[in-house]
Write a protein that holds these residues in place. Sequence first.
Motif, PDB file in Angstrom:
ATOM      1  N   PRO A 106      30.902  71.128  20.080  1.00 47.03           N
ATOM      2  CA  PRO A 106      30.596  72.480  20.545  1.00 47.03           C
ATOM      3  C   PRO A 106      30.899  72.618  22.038  1.00 47.03           C
ATOM      4  N   SER A 107      31.205  73.827  22.450  1.00 53.19           N
ATOM      5  CA  SER A 107      31.423  74.096  23.870  1.00 53.19           C
ATOM      6  C   SER A 107      30.081  74.147  24.598  1.00 53.19           C
ATOM      7  N   ALA A 108      30.126  74.117  25.908  1.00 49.35           N
ATOM      8  CA  ALA A 108      28.904  74.248  26.706  1.00 49.35           C
ATOM      9  C   ALA A 108      28.216  75.578  26.405  1.00 49.35           C
ATOM     10  N   THR A 109      28.986  76.625  26.235  1.00 46.42           N
ATOM     11  CA  THR A 109      28.434  77.943  25.922  1.00 46.42           C
ATOM     12  C   THR A 109      27.697  77.932  24.586  1.00 46.42           C
ATOM     13  N   GLU A 110      28.250  77.240  23.605  1.00 46.26           N
ATOM     14  CA  GLU A 110      27.580  77.155  22.303  1.00 46.26           C
ATOM     15  C   GLU A 110      26.262  76.403  22.422  1.00 46.26           C
ATOM     16  N   PHE A 111      26.226  75.334  23.198  1.00 46.42           N
ATOM     17  CA  PHE A 111      24.961  74.613  23.384  1.00 46.42           C
ATOM     18  C   PHE A 111      23.919  75.503  24.046  1.00 46.42           C
ATOM     19  N   ILE A 112      24.308  76.242  25.070  1.00 46.90           N
ATOM     20  CA  ILE A 112      23.353  77.121  25.762  1.00 46.90           C
ATOM     21  C   ILE A 112      22.791  78.166  24.802  1.00 46.90           C
ATOM     22  N   SER A 113      23.577  78.570  23.811  1.00 45.57           N
ATOM     23  CA  SER A 113      23.116  79.606  22.876  1.00 45.57           C
ATOM     24  C   SER A 113      21.965  79.125  21.993  1.00 45.57           C
ATOM     25  N   ILE A 114      21.728  77.819  21.889  1.00 40.31           N
ATOM     26  CA  ILE A 114      20.603  77.326  21.074  1.00 40.31           C
ATOM     27  C   ILE A 114      19.439  76.827  21.934  1.00 40.31           C
TER      28      ILE A 114
ATOM     29  N   TYR B 269      15.660  71.933  11.008  1.00 42.79           N
ATOM     30  CA  TYR B 269      16.338  72.185   9.753  1.00 42.79           C
ATOM     31  C   TYR B 269      17.842  71.923   9.773  1.00 42.79           C
ATOM     32  N   LEU B 270      18.510  72.309  10.817  1.00 44.02           N
ATOM     33  CA  LEU B 270      19.962  72.276  10.759  1.00 44.02           C
ATOM     34  C   LEU B 270      20.580  70.982  11.264  1.00 44.02           C
ATOM     35  N   ILE B 271      20.366  70.653  12.513  1.00 41.07           N
ATOM     36  CA  ILE B 271      21.083  69.498  13.058  1.00 41.07           C
ATOM     37  C   ILE B 271      20.194  68.476  13.741  1.00 41.07           C
ATOM     38  N   ASN B 272      18.909  68.698  13.724  1.00 38.44           N
ATOM     39  CA  ASN B 272      17.968  67.720  14.263  1.00 38.44           C
ATOM     40  C   ASN B 272      18.327  67.248  15.665  1.00 38.44           C
ATOM     41  N   ILE B 273      18.516  68.181  16.573  1.00 36.89           N
ATOM     42  CA  ILE B 273      18.778  67.831  17.968  1.00 36.89           C
ATOM     43  C   ILE B 273      17.479  67.346  18.595  1.00 36.89           C
ATOM     44  N   ASN B 274      17.536  66.218  19.281  1.00 37.29           N
ATOM     45  CA  ASN B 274      16.341  65.698  19.942  1.00 37.29           C
ATOM     46  C   ASN B 274      16.476  65.858  21.449  1.00 37.29           C
ATOM     47  N   SER B 275      15.746  65.086  22.198  1.00 40.18           N
ATOM     48  CA  SER B 275      15.707  65.244  23.646  1.00 40.18           C
ATOM     49  C   SER B 275      16.809  64.494  24.388  1.00 40.18           C
ATOM     50  N   GLY B 276      17.762  63.943  23.700  1.00 33.71           N
ATOM     51  CA  GLY B 276      18.830  63.198  24.356  1.00 33.71           C
ATOM     52  C   GLY B 276      19.903  64.087  24.956  1.00 33.71           C
ATOM     53  N   PHE B 277      20.975  63.452  25.411  1.00 36.23           N
ATOM     54  CA  PHE B 277      22.141  64.158  25.950  1.00 36.23           C
ATOM     55  C   PHE B 277      23.236  64.185  24.897  1.00 36.23           C
ATOM     56  N   TYR B 278      23.984  65.290  24.869  1.00 39.52           N
ATOM     57  CA  TYR B 278      25.055  65.479  23.910  1.00 39.52           C
ATOM     58  C   TYR B 278      26.317  65.960  24.613  1.00 39.52           C
ATOM     59  N   TRP B 279      27.443  65.363  24.256  1.00 43.98           N
ATOM     60  CA  TRP B 279      28.731  65.795  24.808  1.00 43.98           C
ATOM     61  C   TRP B 279      29.075  67.194  24.321  1.00 43.98           C
ATOM     62  N   SER B 280      29.662  67.974  25.194  1.00 43.52           N
ATOM     63  CA  SER B 280      30.274  69.241  24.790  1.00 43.52           C
ATOM     64  C   SER B 280      31.794  69.054  24.877  1.00 43.52           C
ATOM     65  N   SER B 281      32.523  70.028  24.427  1.00 44.76           N
ATOM     66  CA  SER B 281      33.989  69.968  24.512  1.00 44.76           C
ATOM     67  C   SER B 281      34.496  70.488  25.844  1.00 44.76           C
ATOM     68  N   THR B 282      33.593  70.893  26.722  1.00 48.23           N
ATOM     69  CA  THR B 282      33.962  71.538  27.976  1.00 48.23           C
ATOM     70  C   THR B 282      34.221  70.517  29.083  1.00 48.23           C
TER      71      THR B 282
ATOM     72  N   SER C 298      33.682  58.708  30.991  1.00 49.03           N
ATOM     73  CA  SER C 298      33.552  57.305  30.586  1.00 49.03           C
ATOM     74  C   SER C 298      32.138  56.971  30.111  1.00 49.03           C
ATOM     75  N   GLY C 299      31.204  57.900  30.260  1.00 44.84           N
ATOM     76  CA  GLY C 299      29.821  57.678  29.844  1.00 44.84           C
ATOM     77  C   GLY C 299      29.677  57.662  28.329  1.00 44.84           C
ATOM     78  N   THR C 300      28.539  57.174  27.876  1.00 45.90           N
ATOM     79  CA  THR C 300      28.247  57.093  26.448  1.00 45.90           C
ATOM     80  C   THR C 300      27.056  57.988  26.132  1.00 45.90           C
ATOM     81  N   TRP C 301      27.304  59.061  25.385  1.00 45.18           N
ATOM     82  CA  TRP C 301      26.255  60.003  24.999  1.00 45.18           C
ATOM     83  C   TRP C 301      26.433  60.337  23.532  1.00 45.18           C
ATOM     84  N   SER C 302      25.458  60.962  22.954  1.00 48.14           N
ATOM     85  CA  SER C 302      25.508  61.351  21.544  1.00 48.14           C
ATOM     86  C   SER C 302      26.423  62.551  21.356  1.00 48.14           C
ATOM     87  N   ILE C 303      26.793  62.785  20.098  1.00 53.48           N
ATOM     88  CA  ILE C 303      27.561  63.991  19.760  1.00 53.48           C
ATOM     89  C   ILE C 303      26.879  64.697  18.598  1.00 53.48           C
ATOM     90  N   ARG C 304      27.073  65.978  18.519  1.00 51.22           N
ATOM     91  CA  ARG C 304      26.687  66.793  17.375  1.00 51.22           C
ATOM     92  C   ARG C 304      27.889  67.680  17.087  1.00 51.22           C
TER      93      ARG C 304
END
Length: 90
Positions: free
Chosen positions: A15-23, A40-53, A78-84
Amino acid sequence: MFHLNAAGYDDWRLPSATEFISIADYSTREPAVLSLFVNYLININSGFYWSSTTDSIDHDYAVRFSGAEGLLNATAKSGTWSIRCVRSTP
């Protein structure tokens, strides 16, 4: 390049940064995400997630989303973060 084939679909993307901000839900924290997406949908937790931006100033950086605070910040690619991954609606 990353390619995902899951649940019978092969058109997944980050998802783009804009899409993440929308949730984001700024009335809560840990996580600061609309409860529909947490439970219900994607079980986002308190971690960090890469955007496509990609960062507009330093192209070696990309924007990540903080599920804890609902904020965006740029970090080295070069960092290691989760993706959704998400799909666009047809």
